[in-house]
Design a protein around this motif. Structure first.
Motif, PDB file in Angstrom:
ATOM      1  N   VAL A 145     -18.058 -34.351  26.139  1.00 52.31           N
ATOM      2  CA  VAL A 145     -18.612 -33.892  27.417  1.00 52.31           C
ATOM      3  C   VAL A 145     -17.488 -33.629  28.417  1.00 52.31           C
ATOM      4  CG1 VAL A 145     -20.022 -34.565  29.392  1.00 52.31           C
ATOM      5  CG2 VAL A 145     -20.838 -35.009  27.070  1.00 52.31           C
ATOM      6  N   LEU A 146     -16.487 -34.520  28.442  1.00 52.63           N
ATOM      7  CA  LEU A 146     -15.348 -34.314  29.342  1.00 52.63           C
ATOM      8  C   LEU A 146     -14.587 -33.043  28.979  1.00 52.63           C
ATOM      9  CD1 LEU A 146     -14.101 -38.004  29.604  1.00 52.63           C
ATOM     10  CD2 LEU A 146     -15.006 -36.602  31.470  1.00 52.63           C
ATOM     11  N   TRP A 147     -14.370 -32.818  27.676  1.00 52.51           N
ATOM     12  CA  TRP A 147     -13.747 -31.574  27.243  1.00 52.51           C
ATOM     13  C   TRP A 147     -14.605 -30.378  27.643  1.00 52.51           C
ATOM     14  CZ3 TRP A 147      -9.357 -29.512  25.824  1.00 52.51           C
ATOM     15  CH2 TRP A 147      -8.340 -30.337  25.319  1.00 52.51           C
ATOM     16  N   GLY A 148     -15.933 -30.514  27.485  1.00 52.27           N
ATOM     17  CA  GLY A 148     -16.831 -29.437  27.863  1.00 52.27           C
ATOM     18  C   GLY A 148     -16.747 -29.105  29.340  1.00 52.27           C
ATOM     19  N   LEU A 149     -16.653 -30.136  30.183  1.00 53.18           N
ATOM     20  CA  LEU A 149     -16.528 -29.904  31.625  1.00 53.18           C
ATOM     21  C   LEU A 149     -15.231 -29.178  31.955  1.00 53.18           C
ATOM     22  CD1 LEU A 149     -17.848 -33.325  33.007  1.00 53.18           C
ATOM     23  CD2 LEU A 149     -18.974 -31.085  33.163  1.00 53.18           C
ATOM     24  N   LEU A 150     -14.145 -29.557  31.272  1.00 52.07           N
ATOM     25  CA  LEU A 150     -12.871 -28.869  31.488  1.00 52.07           C
ATOM     26  C   LEU A 150     -12.977 -27.403  31.071  1.00 52.07           C
ATOM     27  CD1 LEU A 150      -9.889 -28.846  32.228  1.00 52.07           C
ATOM     28  CD2 LEU A 150      -9.371 -29.676  29.929  1.00 52.07           C
ATOM     29  N   LEU A 151     -13.636 -27.138  29.949  1.00 57.71           N
ATOM     30  CA  LEU A 151     -13.828 -25.758  29.504  1.00 57.71           C
ATOM     31  C   LEU A 151     -14.712 -24.979  30.480  1.00 57.71           C
ATOM     32  CD1 LEU A 151     -14.300 -26.319  25.662  1.00 57.71           C
ATOM     33  CD2 LEU A 151     -12.310 -25.332  26.818  1.00 57.71           C
ATOM     34  N   VAL A 190     -14.936 -18.978  27.006  1.00 58.01           N
ATOM     35  CA  VAL A 190     -14.503 -20.360  27.266  1.00 58.01           C
ATOM     36  C   VAL A 190     -15.652 -21.162  27.876  1.00 58.01           C
ATOM     37  CG1 VAL A 190     -12.905 -21.784  28.610  1.00 58.01           C
ATOM     38  CG2 VAL A 190     -12.075 -19.705  27.503  1.00 58.01           C
ATOM     39  N   PHE A 191     -16.379 -20.525  28.818  1.00 55.62           N
ATOM     40  CA  PHE A 191     -17.519 -21.204  29.448  1.00 55.62           C
ATOM     41  C   PHE A 191     -18.578 -21.557  28.406  1.00 55.62           C
ATOM     42  CE2 PHE A 191     -21.536 -21.428  31.734  1.00 55.62           C
ATOM     43  CZ  PHE A 191     -21.190 -22.142  32.878  1.00 55.62           C
ATOM     44  N   TRP A 192     -18.861 -20.628  27.507  1.00 58.33           N
ATOM     45  CA  TRP A 192     -19.842 -20.877  26.453  1.00 58.33           C
ATOM     46  C   TRP A 192     -19.385 -22.022  25.549  1.00 58.33           C
ATOM     47  CZ3 TRP A 192     -20.974 -17.504  21.580  1.00 58.33           C
ATOM     48  CH2 TRP A 192     -22.131 -17.994  20.958  1.00 58.33           C
ATOM     49  N   GLY A 193     -18.082 -22.061  25.269  1.00 58.10           N
ATOM     50  CA  GLY A 193     -17.551 -23.172  24.489  1.00 58.10           C
ATOM     51  C   GLY A 193     -17.781 -24.507  25.186  1.00 58.10           C
TER      52      GLY A 193
END
Length: 199
Positions: free
Chosen positions: A79-85, A46-49
């Motif tokens: 980017v916001l989705w990435g931060l949540l992931l 998930v972090f890598w995603g």
């Protein structure tokens, strides 16, 4: 859909599947080490995603050929989705390490607290709504009637951000004062029953 995007998506999915298999095996064998390792691997996936979403500035769900439904976020929304992931991945990695080190019961007690669920749900709702707002507001050119048509989605997304922040704040308070949160829940339930009975 580009080949590189496909390879990245497949590798991310494989990491999640491997983690899930290891976690299930650990659960079946009652092995805290395997269960924790599986959750840790899922967290890494998930972090890598999240890192990929921020780096590529795009994230897609249910992606595939053009004839299938595709929901993509690009730019700031990605980017916001990435931060949540990233946050979700870190929490899973921490949980996996904690379970592997023998803190399973302590983590279970924490997860069973309503405040923990409210905080996690509120943060997720706030980030998802913020991403939806960004995508609606800046995801393309909106002129004339299109601008009017995007207003309801912008309003809903903004309300989602506010509601998510409120839930996260309430959950954080509930973690500090579980009895107070339980009392608030009882009061709200009583008020709802009274309102339904009056109507």
């Amino acid at each position: 859909m580009s080949t590189s995007f496909t390879r990245k998506s497949v590798s991310e999915t494989l990491i999640l599947l491997v983690g899930a298999v290891v976690a299930v095996a650990g659960k079946q064998q009652d092995s805290a080490l395997l269960l924790g390792l599986g959750i840790l691997v899922i967290g890494v996936g998930v972090f890598w995603g999240g890192v990929s979403a921020i780096g590529r500035r795009r994230v897609a769900f249910m992606h595939g050929e053009a004839r299938f439904v595709t929901h993509r976020f690009t730019g700031g929304a990605a980017v916001l989705w990435g931060l949540l992931l990233l946050l979700t991945g870190l929490v899973l990695v921490g949980a996996g390490v904690g379970i592997a080190l023998g803190f399973r019961e302590s983590l279970r007690s924490f997860v069973e607290m309503p405040g923990a669920w409210l905080t996690a749900g509120g943060i997720a709702l706030a980030f998802i709504s913020a991403a939806a707002f960004w995508q609606s507001a800046f995801g393309g050119e909106h002129k004339g009637m299109r601008r009017l048509l995007t207003l309801p989605s912008l309003v809903l997304a903004a309300l989602g951000v506010l509601l998510g922040a409120g839930l996260a704040g309430t959950g954080a308070w509930g973690l500090q004062d579980p009895a107070g949160l339980s009392g608030l829940g009882s009061d709200l339930l009583t008020a709802a029953k009274a309102w339904l009975g009056a109507s």
